[in-house]
Motif scaffolding. Structure first.
Motif, PDB file in Angstrom:
ATOM      1  N   LEU A  68      37.627  42.617  51.410  1.00 14.27           N
ATOM      2  CA  LEU A  68      38.289  41.416  50.928  1.00 14.27           C
ATOM      3  C   LEU A  68      37.533  40.903  49.713  1.00 14.27           C
ATOM      4  O   LEU A  68      36.347  40.596  49.799  1.00 14.27           O
ATOM      5  CB  LEU A  68      38.305  40.347  52.024  1.00 14.27           C
ATOM      6  N   GLU A  69      38.221  40.835  48.594  1.00 15.78           N
ATOM      7  CA  GLU A  69      37.641  40.296  47.358  1.00 15.78           C
ATOM      8  C   GLU A  69      38.085  38.845  47.217  1.00 15.78           C
ATOM      9  O   GLU A  69      39.274  38.552  47.237  1.00 15.78           O
ATOM     10  CB  GLU A  69      38.102  41.098  46.145  1.00 15.78           C
ATOM     11  N   VAL A  70      37.127  37.948  47.092  1.00 12.36           N
ATOM     12  CA  VAL A  70      37.411  36.515  47.007  1.00 12.36           C
ATOM     13  C   VAL A  70      37.202  36.044  45.568  1.00 12.36           C
ATOM     14  O   VAL A  70      36.158  36.306  44.970  1.00 12.36           O
ATOM     15  CB  VAL A  70      36.493  35.722  47.970  1.00 12.36           C
ATOM     16  N   TYR A  71      38.209  35.347  45.040  1.00 13.30           N
ATOM     17  CA  TYR A  71      38.164  34.836  43.675  1.00 13.30           C
ATOM     18  C   TYR A  71      38.292  33.307  43.722  1.00 13.30           C
ATOM     19  O   TYR A  71      39.407  32.775  43.806  1.00 13.30           O
ATOM     20  CB  TYR A  71      39.266  35.472  42.831  1.00 13.30           C
ATOM     21  N   PRO A  72      37.154  32.592  43.677  1.00 19.89           N
ATOM     22  CA  PRO A  72      37.152  31.134  43.861  1.00 19.89           C
ATOM     23  C   PRO A  72      38.039  30.350  42.902  1.00 19.89           C
ATOM     24  O   PRO A  72      38.710  29.420  43.324  1.00 19.89           O
ATOM     25  CB  PRO A  72      35.683  30.755  43.662  1.00 19.89           C
ATOM     26  N   GLY A  73      38.086  30.698  41.637  1.00 25.73           N
ATOM     27  CA  GLY A  73      38.844  29.907  40.670  1.00 25.73           C
ATOM     28  C   GLY A  73      40.262  30.386  40.435  1.00 25.73           C
ATOM     29  O   GLY A  73      40.935  29.887  39.540  1.00 25.73           O
ATOM     30  N   MET A  74      40.732  31.327  41.241  1.00 22.46           N
ATOM     31  CA  MET A  74      42.043  31.922  40.996  1.00 22.46           C
ATOM     32  C   MET A  74      43.091  31.363  41.947  1.00 22.46           C
ATOM     33  O   MET A  74      42.798  30.993  43.077  1.00 22.46           O
ATOM     34  CB  MET A  74      41.982  33.436  41.164  1.00 22.46           C
ATOM     35  N   GLY A  75      44.319  31.369  41.443  1.00 24.86           N
ATOM     36  CA  GLY A  75      45.468  31.005  42.251  1.00 24.86           C
ATOM     37  C   GLY A  75      46.147  32.272  42.730  1.00 24.86           C
ATOM     38  O   GLY A  75      45.499  33.168  43.269  1.00 24.86           O
ATOM     39  N   HIS A  76      47.445  32.373  42.484  1.00 29.33           N
ATOM     40  CA  HIS A  76      48.220  33.526  42.951  1.00 29.33           C
ATOM     41  C   HIS A  76      48.176  34.698  41.963  1.00 29.33           C
ATOM     42  O   HIS A  76      48.618  35.787  42.267  1.00 29.33           O
ATOM     43  CB  HIS A  76      49.671  33.101  43.199  1.00 29.33           C
ATOM     44  N   GLU A  77      47.625  34.466  40.793  1.00 28.74           N
ATOM     45  CA  GLU A  77      47.545  35.541  39.794  1.00 28.74           C
ATOM     46  C   GLU A  77      46.472  36.560  40.188  1.00 28.74           C
ATOM     47  O   GLU A  77      45.654  36.312  41.063  1.00 28.74           O
ATOM     48  CB  GLU A  77      47.262  34.981  38.404  1.00 28.74           C
ATOM     49  N   GLU A  78      46.508  37.700  39.515  1.00 32.28           N
ATOM     50  CA  GLU A  78      45.548  38.768  39.809  1.00 32.28           C
ATOM     51  C   GLU A  78      44.605  38.946  38.616  1.00 32.28           C
ATOM     52  O   GLU A  78      45.050  39.267  37.526  1.00 32.28           O
ATOM     53  CB  GLU A  78      46.310  40.069  40.075  1.00 32.28           C
ATOM     54  N   PRO A  79      43.317  38.743  38.828  1.00 31.39           N
ATOM     55  CA  PRO A  79      42.384  38.897  37.704  1.00 31.39           C
ATOM     56  C   PRO A  79      42.220  40.359  37.320  1.00 31.39           C
ATOM     57  O   PRO A  79      42.383  41.267  38.152  1.00 31.39           O
ATOM     58  CB  PRO A  79      41.078  38.321  38.254  1.00 31.39           C
ATOM     59  N   ASN A  80      41.909  40.598  36.059  1.00 35.55           N
ATOM     60  CA  ASN A  80      41.732  41.972  35.570  1.00 35.55           C
ATOM     61  C   ASN A  80      40.692  42.745  36.362  1.00 35.55           C
ATOM     62  O   ASN A  80      40.855  43.934  36.612  1.00 35.55           O
ATOM     63  CB  ASN A  80      41.355  41.970  34.082  1.00 35.55           C
ATOM     64  N   ILE A  81      39.643  42.075  36.789  1.00 40.04           N
ATOM     65  CA  ILE A  81      38.598  42.759  37.543  1.00 40.04           C
ATOM     66  C   ILE A  81      39.155  43.321  38.851  1.00 40.04           C
ATOM     67  O   ILE A  81      38.751  44.391  39.307  1.00 40.04           O
ATOM     68  CB  ILE A  81      37.366  41.841  37.802  1.00 40.04           C
ATOM     69  N   HIS A  82      40.106  42.626  39.441  1.00 39.38           N
ATOM     70  CA  HIS A  82      40.688  43.131  40.691  1.00 39.38           C
ATOM     71  C   HIS A  82      41.592  44.337  40.424  1.00 39.38           C
ATOM     72  O   HIS A  82      41.640  45.269  41.230  1.00 39.38           O
ATOM     73  CB  HIS A  82      41.442  42.050  41.455  1.00 39.38           C
ATOM     74  N   ILE A  83      42.272  44.325  39.307  1.00 44.51           N
ATOM     75  CA  ILE A  83      43.095  45.486  38.942  1.00 44.51           C
ATOM     76  C   ILE A  83      42.199  46.716  38.811  1.00 44.51           C
ATOM     77  O   ILE A  83      42.535  47.800  39.293  1.00 44.51           O
ATOM     78  CB  ILE A  83      43.883  45.215  37.641  1.00 44.51           C
ATOM     79  N   GLU A  84      41.035  46.541  38.196  1.00 47.59           N
ATOM     80  CA  GLU A  84      40.074  47.638  38.075  1.00 47.59           C
ATOM     81  C   GLU A  84      39.607  48.110  39.454  1.00 47.59           C
ATOM     82  O   GLU A  84      39.509  49.314  39.711  1.00 47.59           O
ATOM     83  CB  GLU A  84      38.874  47.206  37.236  1.00 47.59           C
ATOM     84  N   LYS A  85      39.333  47.179  40.353  1.00 50.42           N
ATOM     85  CA  LYS A  85      38.897  47.539  41.706  1.00 50.42           C
ATOM     86  C   LYS A  85      39.996  48.282  42.461  1.00 50.42           C
ATOM     87  O   LYS A  85      39.716  49.209  43.224  1.00 50.42           O
ATOM     88  CB  LYS A  85      38.460  46.293  42.477  1.00 50.42           C
ATOM     89  N   LYS A  86      41.245  47.890  42.242  1.00 53.92           N
ATOM     90  CA  LYS A  86      42.357  48.602  42.875  1.00 53.92           C
ATOM     91  C   LYS A  86      42.436  50.042  42.363  1.00 53.92           C
ATOM     92  O   LYS A  86      42.660  50.966  43.140  1.00 53.92           O
ATOM     93  CB  LYS A  86      43.690  47.892  42.607  1.00 53.92           C
ATOM     94  N   MET A  87      42.238  50.213  41.068  1.00 57.39           N
ATOM     95  CA  MET A  87      42.272  51.561  40.491  1.00 57.39           C
ATOM     96  C   MET A  87      41.141  52.423  41.048  1.00 57.39           C
ATOM     97  O   MET A  87      41.339  53.583  41.400  1.00 57.39           O
ATOM     98  CB  MET A  87      42.192  51.500  38.964  1.00 57.39           C
ATOM     99  N   GLU A  88      39.948  51.844  41.141  1.00 57.35           N
ATOM    100  CA  GLU A  88      38.806  52.567  41.707  1.00 57.35           C
ATOM    101  C   GLU A  88      39.090  52.975  43.153  1.00 57.35           C
ATOM    102  O   GLU A  88      38.770  54.081  43.577  1.00 57.35           O
ATOM    103  CB  GLU A  88      37.541  51.704  41.652  1.00 57.35           C
ATOM    104  N   THR A  89      39.687  52.072  43.909  1.00 58.01           N
ATOM    105  CA  THR A  89      40.026  52.355  45.307  1.00 58.01           C
ATOM    106  C   THR A  89      41.062  53.469  45.386  1.00 58.01           C
ATOM    107  O   THR A  89      40.936  54.387  46.211  1.00 58.01           O
ATOM    108  CB  THR A  89      40.548  51.080  46.007  1.00 58.01           C
ATOM    109  N   ALA A  90      42.061  53.411  44.537  1.00 58.84           N
ATOM    110  CA  ALA A  90      43.101  54.448  44.531  1.00 58.84           C
ATOM    111  C   ALA A  90      42.508  55.811  44.205  1.00 58.84           C
ATOM    112  O   ALA A  90      42.815  56.807  44.860  1.00 58.84           O
ATOM    113  CB  ALA A  90      44.196  54.087  43.528  1.00 58.84           C
ATOM    114  N   VAL A  91      41.644  55.862  43.214  1.00 54.33           N
ATOM    115  CA  VAL A  91      41.007  57.135  42.840  1.00 54.33           C
ATOM    116  C   VAL A  91      40.163  57.652  44.009  1.00 54.33           C
ATOM    117  O   VAL A  91      40.185  58.838  44.329  1.00 54.33           O
ATOM    118  CB  VAL A  91      40.149  56.964  41.560  1.00 54.33           C
ATOM    119  N   LYS A  92      39.444  56.765  44.654  1.00 55.86           N
ATOM    120  CA  LYS A  92      38.571  57.155  45.769  1.00 55.86           C
ATOM    121  C   LYS A  92      39.362  57.796  46.910  1.00 55.86           C
ATOM    122  O   LYS A  92      38.944  58.803  47.477  1.00 55.86           O
ATOM    123  CB  LYS A  92      37.807  55.931  46.296  1.00 55.86           C
ATOM    124  N   TYR A  93      40.505  57.216  47.256  1.00 54.82           N
ATOM    125  CA  TYR A  93      41.232  57.692  48.429  1.00 54.82           C
ATOM    126  C   TYR A  93      42.394  58.629  48.134  1.00 54.82           C
ATOM    127  O   TYR A  93      42.863  59.326  49.037  1.00 54.82           O
ATOM    128  CB  TYR A  93      41.745  56.498  49.242  1.00 54.82           C
TER     129      TYR A  93
END
Length: 97
Positions: A68-93
């Motif tokens: 679970l990635e927690v983004y304190p200052g974010m609302g419903h939008e997706e920060p770029n850093i999370h998009i990168e983490k999703k890509m890393e996760t996809a490549v891994k699995y």
């Protein structure tokens, strides 16, 4: 959620039925079925998907590999850093080896 509150204001006698119906659509009910690796994010100022619902759902996920990635200052939008983490996760699995 405002639509639901507005409906209940107009039809207060339906509140119990509304809440019962909504309980079937709670992701927390589906969470125990998740057994694959999963990456979830939550924005702590999200007014569309309140953080409490994300935390509750996360606790019920059965997967041994969950993050679970927690983004304190974010609302419903997706920060770029999370998009990168999703890509890393996809490549891994999902990458072919």
């Amino acid at each position: 959620y405002l639509e639901i509150l507005n409906y209940i204001k107009v039809h207060p006698e339906q509140e119990k039925t509304v809440m019962e119906t909504l309980s079937y659509f709670d992701n927390m009910n589906l969470a125990p079925e998740v057994k694959v690796p999963i990456l979830i994010s939550v924005g702590l100022i999200d007014t569309i998907c309140p953080p409490s619902t994300i935390f509750a759902t996360y606790q019920y996920i059965s997967s041994k590999e969950k993050k679970l990635e927690v983004y304190p200052g974010m609302g419903h939008e997706e920060p770029n850093i999370h998009i990168e983490k999703k890509m890393e996760t996809a490549v891994k699995y999902f990458s072919l080896k």
